[in-house]
Motif scaffolding. Structure first.
Motif, PDB file in Angstrom:
ATOM      1  N   GLN A 164      76.929 -51.375  -5.951  1.00  0.00           N
ATOM      2  CA  GLN A 164      76.251 -52.055  -7.052  1.00  0.00           C
ATOM      3  C   GLN A 164      76.084 -53.551  -6.793  1.00  0.00           C
ATOM      4  O   GLN A 164      75.029 -54.120  -7.089  1.00  0.00           O
ATOM      5  CB  GLN A 164      77.035 -51.845  -8.355  1.00  0.00           C
ATOM      6  N   SER A 165      77.085 -54.162  -6.211  1.00  0.00           N
ATOM      7  CA  SER A 165      77.066 -55.616  -6.071  1.00  0.00           C
ATOM      8  C   SER A 165      76.561 -56.114  -4.725  1.00  0.00           C
ATOM      9  O   SER A 165      76.018 -57.218  -4.639  1.00  0.00           O
ATOM     10  CB  SER A 165      78.470 -56.178  -6.312  1.00  0.00           C
ATOM     11  N   LYS A 166      76.720 -55.305  -3.670  1.00  0.00           N
ATOM     12  CA  LYS A 166      76.416 -55.775  -2.315  1.00  0.00           C
ATOM     13  C   LYS A 166      75.267 -55.039  -1.633  1.00  0.00           C
ATOM     14  O   LYS A 166      74.560 -55.617  -0.815  1.00  0.00           O
ATOM     15  CB  LYS A 166      77.662 -55.642  -1.429  1.00  0.00           C
ATOM     16  N   PHE A 167      75.091 -53.748  -1.960  1.00  0.00           N
ATOM     17  CA  PHE A 167      74.172 -52.905  -1.201  1.00  0.00           C
ATOM     18  C   PHE A 167      73.150 -52.212  -2.105  1.00  0.00           C
ATOM     19  O   PHE A 167      73.092 -50.979  -2.166  1.00  0.00           O
ATOM     20  CB  PHE A 167      74.952 -51.848  -0.423  1.00  0.00           C
ATOM     21  N   PRO A 168      72.311 -52.946  -2.800  1.00  0.00           N
ATOM     22  CA  PRO A 168      71.385 -52.307  -3.744  1.00  0.00           C
ATOM     23  C   PRO A 168      70.340 -51.410  -3.103  1.00  0.00           C
ATOM     24  O   PRO A 168      69.779 -50.537  -3.776  1.00  0.00           O
ATOM     25  CB  PRO A 168      70.728 -53.502  -4.456  1.00  0.00           C
ATOM     26  N   LEU A 169      70.057 -51.585  -1.816  1.00  0.00           N
ATOM     27  CA  LEU A 169      69.052 -50.752  -1.157  1.00  0.00           C
ATOM     28  C   LEU A 169      69.611 -49.404  -0.709  1.00  0.00           C
ATOM     29  O   LEU A 169      68.842 -48.511  -0.346  1.00  0.00           O
ATOM     30  CB  LEU A 169      68.449 -51.484   0.057  1.00  0.00           C
ATOM     31  N   ILE A 170      70.924 -49.236  -0.717  1.00  0.00           N
ATOM     32  CA  ILE A 170      71.499 -47.936  -0.383  1.00  0.00           C
ATOM     33  C   ILE A 170      71.273 -46.997  -1.561  1.00  0.00           C
ATOM     34  O   ILE A 170      71.742 -47.245  -2.672  1.00  0.00           O
ATOM     35  CB  ILE A 170      72.992 -48.054  -0.042  1.00  0.00           C
ATOM     36  N   LYS A 171      70.538 -45.927  -1.310  1.00  0.00           N
ATOM     37  CA  LYS A 171      70.141 -44.996  -2.367  1.00  0.00           C
ATOM     38  C   LYS A 171      70.716 -43.593  -2.187  1.00  0.00           C
ATOM     39  O   LYS A 171      70.494 -42.724  -3.026  1.00  0.00           O
ATOM     40  CB  LYS A 171      68.610 -44.914  -2.428  1.00  0.00           C
ATOM     41  N   ALA A 172      71.439 -43.374  -1.095  1.00  0.00           N
ATOM     42  CA  ALA A 172      72.091 -42.080  -0.875  1.00  0.00           C
ATOM     43  C   ALA A 172      73.205 -42.277   0.137  1.00  0.00           C
ATOM     44  O   ALA A 172      73.098 -43.126   1.031  1.00  0.00           O
ATOM     45  CB  ALA A 172      71.103 -41.029  -0.381  1.00  0.00           C
ATOM     46  N   LEU A 173      74.277 -41.512  -0.007  1.00  0.00           N
ATOM     47  CA  LEU A 173      75.355 -41.518   0.978  1.00  0.00           C
ATOM     48  C   LEU A 173      75.898 -40.108   1.144  1.00  0.00           C
ATOM     49  O   LEU A 173      75.891 -39.315   0.208  1.00  0.00           O
ATOM     50  CB  LEU A 173      76.459 -42.500   0.606  1.00  0.00           C
ATOM     51  N   VAL A 174      76.329 -39.819   2.358  1.00  0.00           N
ATOM     52  CA  VAL A 174      76.809 -38.477   2.702  1.00  0.00           C
ATOM     53  C   VAL A 174      78.215 -38.591   3.269  1.00  0.00           C
ATOM     54  O   VAL A 174      78.432 -39.285   4.271  1.00  0.00           O
ATOM     55  CB  VAL A 174      75.881 -37.802   3.734  1.00  0.00           C
ATOM     56  N   TRP A 175      79.154 -37.902   2.634  1.00  0.00           N
ATOM     57  CA  TRP A 175      80.537 -37.901   3.127  1.00  0.00           C
ATOM     58  C   TRP A 175      80.720 -36.792   4.155  1.00  0.00           C
ATOM     59  O   TRP A 175      80.356 -35.650   3.932  1.00  0.00           O
ATOM     60  CB  TRP A 175      81.516 -37.685   1.972  1.00  0.00           C
ATOM     61  N   PHE A 176      81.321 -37.157   5.301  1.00  0.00           N
ATOM     62  CA  PHE A 176      81.586 -36.232   6.397  1.00  0.00           C
ATOM     63  C   PHE A 176      82.957 -35.611   6.162  1.00  0.00           C
ATOM     64  O   PHE A 176      83.986 -36.140   6.574  1.00  0.00           O
ATOM     65  CB  PHE A 176      81.524 -36.995   7.716  1.00  0.00           C
ATOM     66  N   ASP A 177      82.982 -34.474   5.484  1.00  0.00           N
ATOM     67  CA  ASP A 177      84.209 -33.873   4.966  1.00  0.00           C
ATOM     68  C   ASP A 177      84.791 -32.865   5.957  1.00  0.00           C
ATOM     69  O   ASP A 177      84.573 -31.659   5.850  1.00  0.00           O
ATOM     70  CB  ASP A 177      83.900 -33.202   3.621  1.00  0.00           C
ATOM     71  N   VAL A 178      85.551 -33.385   6.921  1.00  0.00           N
ATOM     72  CA  VAL A 178      86.153 -32.494   7.920  1.00  0.00           C
ATOM     73  C   VAL A 178      87.318 -33.230   8.584  1.00  0.00           C
ATOM     74  O   VAL A 178      87.294 -34.456   8.733  1.00  0.00           O
ATOM     75  CB  VAL A 178      85.105 -32.050   8.974  1.00  0.00           C
ATOM     76  N   ALA A 180      81.492 -22.902  13.805  1.00  0.00           N
ATOM     77  CA  ALA A 180      82.916 -23.064  14.035  1.00  0.00           C
ATOM     78  C   ALA A 180      83.600 -23.743  12.872  1.00  0.00           C
ATOM     79  O   ALA A 180      84.774 -23.534  12.619  1.00  0.00           O
ATOM     80  CB  ALA A 180      83.155 -23.880  15.316  1.00  0.00           C
ATOM     81  N   VAL A 181      82.841 -24.579  12.152  1.00  0.00           N
ATOM     82  CA  VAL A 181      83.416 -25.303  11.028  1.00  0.00           C
ATOM     83  C   VAL A 181      83.105 -24.624   9.721  1.00  0.00           C
ATOM     84  O   VAL A 181      83.899 -24.606   8.807  1.00  0.00           O
ATOM     85  CB  VAL A 181      82.891 -26.761  11.012  1.00  0.00           C
ATOM     86  N   LEU A 182      81.911 -24.022   9.635  1.00  0.00           N
ATOM     87  CA  LEU A 182      81.472 -23.450   8.366  1.00  0.00           C
ATOM     88  C   LEU A 182      80.750 -22.152   8.636  1.00  0.00           C
ATOM     89  O   LEU A 182      79.539 -22.109   8.753  1.00  0.00           O
ATOM     90  CB  LEU A 182      80.557 -24.452   7.636  1.00  0.00           C
ATOM     91  N   VAL A 183      81.476 -21.064   8.758  1.00  0.00           N
ATOM     92  CA  VAL A 183      80.928 -19.777   9.173  1.00  0.00           C
ATOM     93  C   VAL A 183      79.870 -19.295   8.214  1.00  0.00           C
ATOM     94  O   VAL A 183      78.892 -18.658   8.609  1.00  0.00           O
ATOM     95  CB  VAL A 183      82.073 -18.738   9.272  1.00  0.00           C
ATOM     96  N   ALA A 184      80.015 -19.608   6.962  1.00  0.00           N
ATOM     97  CA  ALA A 184      79.095 -19.091   5.956  1.00  0.00           C
ATOM     98  C   ALA A 184      77.683 -19.579   6.143  1.00  0.00           C
ATOM     99  O   ALA A 184      76.748 -19.030   5.562  1.00  0.00           O
ATOM    100  CB  ALA A 184      79.583 -19.462   4.558  1.00  0.00           C
ATOM    101  N   PHE A 185      77.513 -20.663   6.935  1.00  0.00           N
ATOM    102  CA  PHE A 185      76.193 -21.245   7.083  1.00  0.00           C
ATOM    103  C   PHE A 185      75.615 -21.010   8.468  1.00  0.00           C
ATOM    104  O   PHE A 185      75.114 -21.913   9.107  1.00  0.00           O
ATOM    105  CB  PHE A 185      76.231 -22.745   6.786  1.00  0.00           C
ATOM    106  N   SER A 186      75.666 -19.797   8.960  1.00  0.00           N
ATOM    107  CA  SER A 186      75.051 -19.479  10.240  1.00  0.00           C
ATOM    108  C   SER A 186      73.544 -19.466  10.096  1.00  0.00           C
ATOM    109  O   SER A 186      73.003 -19.281   9.023  1.00  0.00           O
ATOM    110  CB  SER A 186      75.548 -18.110  10.726  1.00  0.00           C
ATOM    111  N   TYR A 188      79.801 -30.087   4.465  1.00  0.00           N
ATOM    112  CA  TYR A 188      80.828 -29.120   4.079  1.00  0.00           C
ATOM    113  C   TYR A 188      81.563 -28.599   5.311  1.00  0.00           C
ATOM    114  O   TYR A 188      81.267 -27.532   5.824  1.00  0.00           O
ATOM    115  CB  TYR A 188      80.194 -27.971   3.305  1.00  0.00           C
ATOM    116  N   GLY A 189      82.557 -29.352   5.764  1.00  0.00           N
ATOM    117  CA  GLY A 189      83.306 -28.954   6.940  1.00  0.00           C
ATOM    118  C   GLY A 189      84.739 -28.578   6.659  1.00  0.00           C
ATOM    119  O   GLY A 189      85.486 -28.229   7.572  1.00  0.00           O
TER     120      GLY A 189
END
Length: 318
Positions: A275-289, A12-18, A59-60
């Motif tokens: 860089q200054s507060k969260f050095p253990l965060i090594k990946a982040l994912v944006w919810f783009d919708v 419904a959000v991303l038809v190309a990825f059925s 990818y929404g």
């Protein structure tokens, strides 16, 4: 908290990825981004960059091509959602990601499934099929099973022992089938439901988790129940808890609304805070919708410009 569950929801959000049928041929693998470190005792890798943070995307709000052009680069990781019965190992999104050098981040949601049936082995046929399917891919996939268990999703009925036993059972079935290319993520919500135990009560254990994680959002002030929070505000409390586990941390879902503050400023604060507060965060994912709030990266020209700056920052390109 912002699910697009199963194949129908994703379409419904991303038809190309059925979801593709099982006859789809395995896509050729390409080297995945980032400098990787090994997981002791396993043939796979944890996909942890030696420095900086991997940028991921849901990818929404457009196709991959449209969105990557909008961002100004190709994110390293692609988040997709699947229901319990969906074959994410043969999905076109997974195959295309591997062919294009993206890391597939599979959010596997057991909606309507009894965790007691998972634990007893009654659902092993499905688990074994996914294990065999992902093994055949021959490339690393990050698997985030039953995320946000401590919040409204309530996987396992907000009973930590039941949740842990189900998570471990799935992990053990994969291991018994010789799967070494799954990177196991465990991602609670940044806040706990009032009726739920705290996030760490659901932790499956060091032997079962490669990445700890968290989902969190700045909900803005669209309703009186919410207040504007900075990126640091959203994640500071849960970060302290996750840091005690000593694992790399994945932000499995994140975004900011436009209402109640300056979204562009919010985005500009991400890299300095990492860089200054969260050095253990090594990946982040944006919810783009555009869903409960204006989460999309292009909700305003200013927000998009800030996102482009963030995405091109060397720290986000390890």
């Amino acid at each position: 908290m912002k699910r697009v569950c199963g194949v129908a929801g994703v379409t419904a959000v991303l038809v190309a990825f059925s979801v593709a049928c099982s006859s789809v041929e395995a896509a050729p693998s390409k080297p995945l981004p980032g400098s990787m470190s090994s997981v002791p005792g396993r043939q796979g890798v944890a996909l942890v960059p030696a420095g900086g943070v991997l940028l991921g995307h849901y990818y929404g709000a457009g196709s991959i091509e449209e969105t990557d052009t909008r961002i100004g680069r190709k994110p390293a990781m692609h988040l997709s959602y699947y229901g319990w019965s969906d074959d994410w190992t043969s999905a076109s999104a997974t195959r295309r990601d591997l062919a294009d050098g993206r890391i597939p981040l599979v959010n596997w949601e057991p909606a309507g499934i009894s965790f007691d049936d998972i634990i007893s082995g009654a659902l092993d046929q499905t688990i074994e099929a996914r294990a065999d399917g992902v093994k055949s891919l021959g490339s690393q996939v990050i698997l985030d099973f039953a995320a946000e268990m401590n919040e409204e999703e309530g996987w396992g009925g907000h009973v930590p022992d039941r949740y842990i036993a189900a998570y471990r059972h799935i992990h053990d079935v994969f291991s018994a089938r010789g799967v070494t290319n799954v990177v196991w993520a465990w991602c609670p919500n940044n806040t706990d439901s009032a009726e739920s135990p705290s996030a760490l009560a659901y932790y499956p254990g060091d032997a079962y988790v490669d990445w700890t994680g968290v989902d969190g959002y700045n909900w803005g002030t669209s309703t009186e129940d919410f207040r504007w929070q900075s990126f640091e505000n959203v994640f500071s409390d849960i970060y302290v808890k996750l840091a005690t586990l000593g694992k790399p941390i994945l932000i499995g879902e994140m975004a900011s609304d436009e209402v109640g503050g300056d979204k562009a400023e919010w985005i500009d604060g991400i890299v300095p805070t990492l860089q200054s507060k969260f050095p253990l965060i090594k990946a982040l994912v944006w919810f783009d919708v555009d869903k409960e709030r204006h989460w999309q990266i292009n909700s305003s020209p200013e927000a998009l410009a800030a996102y482009q700056r963030m995405a091109k920052n060397p720290y986000m390109n390890p």
